[in-house]
Write a protein that holds these residues in place. Structure first.
Motif, short mmCIF file in Angstrom:
data_model
loop_
_atom_site.label_atom_id
_atom_site.label_comp_id
_atom_site.label_asym_id
_atom_site.label_seq_id
_atom_site.Cartn_x
_atom_site.Cartn_y
_atom_site.Cartn_z
N PRO B 35 91.92 41.05 58.67
CA PRO B 35 92.30 39.66 58.46
C PRO B 35 91.35 38.78 58.55
N ILE B 36 90.51 38.76 59.50
CA ILE B 36 89.46 37.69 59.79
C ILE B 36 88.66 38.01 58.54
N SER B 39 90.34 36.71 55.26
CA SER B 39 90.44 35.38 55.23
C SER B 39 89.04 34.59 54.96
N ILE B 228 91.11 26.79 73.26
CA ILE B 228 91.39 27.72 71.89
C ILE B 228 93.11 27.24 71.76
N GLN B 232 94.96 25.17 68.47
CA GLN B 232 95.94 26.17 67.77
C GLN B 232 97.22 25.66 67.66
N SER B 255 96.49 23.69 62.66
CA SER B 255 97.39 24.70 62.40
C SER B 255 98.63 24.48 61.58
N ALA B 272 93.64 27.08 52.33
CA ALA B 272 94.47 27.22 53.75
C ALA B 272 93.34 28.21 54.68
N ALA B 273 92.84 29.20 54.01
CA ALA B 273 91.86 30.05 54.78
C ALA B 273 90.55 29.15 54.96
N SER B 276 91.39 27.07 58.04
CA SER B 276 91.57 28.28 58.98
C SER B 276 90.03 28.51 59.79
N ILE B 279 88.83 25.96 62.23
CA ILE B 279 89.21 26.23 63.48
C ILE B 279 88.45 27.44 64.13
N VAL B 280 88.27 28.29 63.49
CA VAL B 280 87.17 29.42 64.15
C VAL B 280 85.89 29.13 64.40
N VAL B 283 86.42 26.68 67.72
CA VAL B 283 86.70 27.41 68.87
C VAL B 283 85.25 28.25 69.07
N ALA B 284 84.43 28.87 68.43
CA ALA B 284 83.31 29.41 68.56
C ALA B 284 82.07 28.34 69.15
N SER B 287 83.38 27.24 72.66
CA SER B 287 83.31 28.39 73.60
C SER B 287 81.80 28.47 74.20
#
Lengths: 273, 298
Positions: B35-36, B39, B228, B232, B255, B272-273, B276, B279-280, B283-284, B287
């Motif tokens: 899915p990643i 996406s 995270i 979300q 989200s 939408a992808a 998304s 967000i990825v 987060v990356a 972090s």
């Protein structure tokens, strides 16, 4: 007088802060129970004493919701999903810790990296995937993506470090196969690790919302969380009725938590070490 | 003879090792990795529903010119910047208090403060929504205590709606983070504190210069998981606002926007992808920064 005050002030501050935090933490639960006995207009006006509407609320909730079916859907997903997660993820945690190889470590790193990917980024392809597989509106589709959990694999690998290698060596000398060592020795020895993981995974499965909201469309497959949420999102929700639903949606996780509280705290302690 | 048996033994165990991890690896590949990647590919396509056409950077252009996206991003960042520090600080203070060996009823306090994170996200969202209604229990209490002069529109005022979300998440997750700190604190050797005490270090000094540095790995862990989690944010906003992210998009999160783009408005999977992946990326990057910052100071 001043000396006693100075000596006791830290205590007073500490107990006050903790009492306030404890009260604020528990109040919504009390509110939920009180609310279940009041009518909707009393709840909206903030009545904090017990009322007389409990049986009306229960009757109204049971009239609007097929409670046994909806509750059974939730229980089934949570229990089957949790059992499969514990099995698959603990096998992997054991495997990654007991048999190390360079390639396997790389695979493990990739698995850990997936922890950072938010669900929002997965849900569209997952939805399309389930559509292609003809699994939309099934409980299998809810459980499948949850079963191999990077977090639980990590948790079991960390916990496996405490598993005594002498036990494994002795078993090997006795001629046990690797899968026998896992099921007959590892699983019983790591009981409390499994118990803590059970609490965490059961809660995750029971409270799962976004993914079931997408996948489950028909009323006979919906979980209690979805049903209560849709009752509460009406233009003017009947809060008296909804409160019965929130109690039913919260009770199982509360029971699981209280039943396994000791192992759970131990498991959390173990995961930090 | 000896060498053959050893090498066959080695191969035997290696096969076994792969068998143990195989089911998990297969499932993660199918339901996470695939899915990643899917996406990422989708984010280059646009169109309605399943009628997708390659559009190159079309979605990025749309993203750049989409005021709703910027609003959702702004809200998400505000929730993250305001909420995470408040919660982490509160969790630390509560854990330090509960770690005091002379404290009585510490088990009871701990259980009560931990209890919120056992509740269902949906159930507590509904409870909070009913508690924070205009003439509801929270406004009544604040009025009676003289803290506010007139009721606050928690669900109708754009500013207070954000505050309500922050209060709600803090209620749900502070106890959860506290347990991690408590666990870490109980692993610290008490004699370090005794020595510092004898050297005349006051209690706030022991907290700032002994406790905090020793808890750094756990603080890092909880900060990253909270980051995270906040990025979300979905269940609460969806249930507070009947899926709208109102009032006036003031509580719309990334989200929720992705959900709306996919399942509420005219489905546009590709766009939408793209959202998304924002967000990825966040987060990356966050972090990495938190990891880097923690390592710098070590």
């Amino acid at each position: 007088m001043r000396i006693t005050l100075r000596r006791h002030l830290p205590d007073i501050v500490q107990y006050s802060v903790l009492s306030l935090a404890a009260f604020l933490s528990v109040f919504p639960f009390i509110w939920m129970v009180i609310g279940a006995t009041n009518t909707t207009s009393q709840i909206i006006r903030g009545k904090v004493t017990f009322g007389t509407a409990l049986f009306d609320n229960i009757a109204s909730f049971f009239a609007q919701v097929d409670v046994p079916l909806v509750f059974w859907n939730s229980v089934k997903i949570a229990l089957v999903g949790t059992a499969l997660t514990l099995l698959i993820s603990s096998l992997a945690g054991y495997g990654f810790e007991m048999f190390r190889s360079k390639l396997r470590e790389r695979v493990y790193t990739v698995i850990l990296l997936t922890l950072m990917v938010p669900f929002a980024a997965l849900m569209i392809p997952l939805f399309m995937l389930m559509g292609q597989a003809g699994l939309l509106n099934t409980h299998i589709a809810i459980m499948l993506p949850m079963i191999a959990s990077a977090f639980i694999i990590f948790y079991f690998r960390q916990a496996s470090k405490a598993f005594p290698t002498e036990l494994r060596d002795a078993a090997k000398v006795d001629g046990l196969k690797e899968w026998q060592i896992f099921f007959y020795i590892y699983v019983p020895v790591m009981r409390s690790t499994y118990a803590a993981a059970f609490v965490i995974v059961f809660m995750l499965n029971w409270n799962n919302y976004l993914w079931p909201l997408i996948v489950l469309q028909s009323n006979d497959t919906k979980t209690i969380t979805l049903v209560v949420s849709s009752l509460a999102s009406a233009y003017s929700p009947e809060y008296g009725t909804v409160m019965i639903g929130t109690i039913l949606a919260t009770l199982p996780t509360l029971l699981v938590f209280f039943a396994m509280q000791r192992q759970f705290v131990q498991g959390m302690l173990g995961s930090v070490k | 003879m000896a060498t053959t048996s050893r090498s066959s033994l080695k191969r035997y165990f290696d096969v076994n090792g792969w068998l143990f991890v195989a089911p998990a690896v297969a499932l993660i590949s199918l339901f996470m990795i695939y899915p990643i990647i899917r996406s990422l590919i989708l984010s280059f396509y646009s169109g309605r529903g399943m009628m997708l056409k390659f559009s190159g950077s079309g979605n990025l252009v749309r993203l750049w010119n989409d005021p709703v996206f910027w609003k959702a991003l702004e809200n998400t960042v505000i929730f993250f910047i305001v909420q995470v520090p408040i919660m982490i600080t509160m969790a630390l203070i509560l854990a330090a208090m509960l770690n005091n060996p002379k404290l009585r009823y510490s088990g009871l306090f701990r259980t009560m403060i931990f209890l919120p994170c056992v509740s269902s996200l949906v159930a507590y969202s509904i409870l909070f929504k009913s508690m924070f209604s205009l003439d509801g229990v929270v406004n009544n209490t604040l009025l009676a205590m003289g803290i506010i002069g007139e009721p606050i529109g928690w669900l109708t005022d754009p500013f207070w709606a954000k505050v309500l979300i922050i209060i709600a998440i803090t209620w749900r997750w502070t106890g959860y983070n506290m347990i991690f700190y408590l666990a870490a604190l109980q692993n610290i050797d008490r004699s370090i504190y005794e020595a510092a005490k004898i050297d005349g270090v006051p209690s706030w000094g022991r907290f700032a210069f002994l406790t905090i540095p020793m808890l750094k790995p756990v603080i890092l862990f909880t900060t990253i998981t909270s980051t995270i989690g906040t990025l979300q944010l979905f269940d609460e906003v969806y249930n507070f606002t009947e899926g709208k992210g109102g009032p006036a998009d003031s509580t719309l999160t990334l989200s929720l926007y992705i959900y709306n783009l996919t399942f509420r408005f005219m489905p546009s999977f590709g766009y939408a992808a793209t959202v998304s992946y924002v967000i990825v990326l966040m987060v990356a990057v966050l972090s990495f920064l938190q990891f880097y910052a923690a390592r710098e100071r070590a």
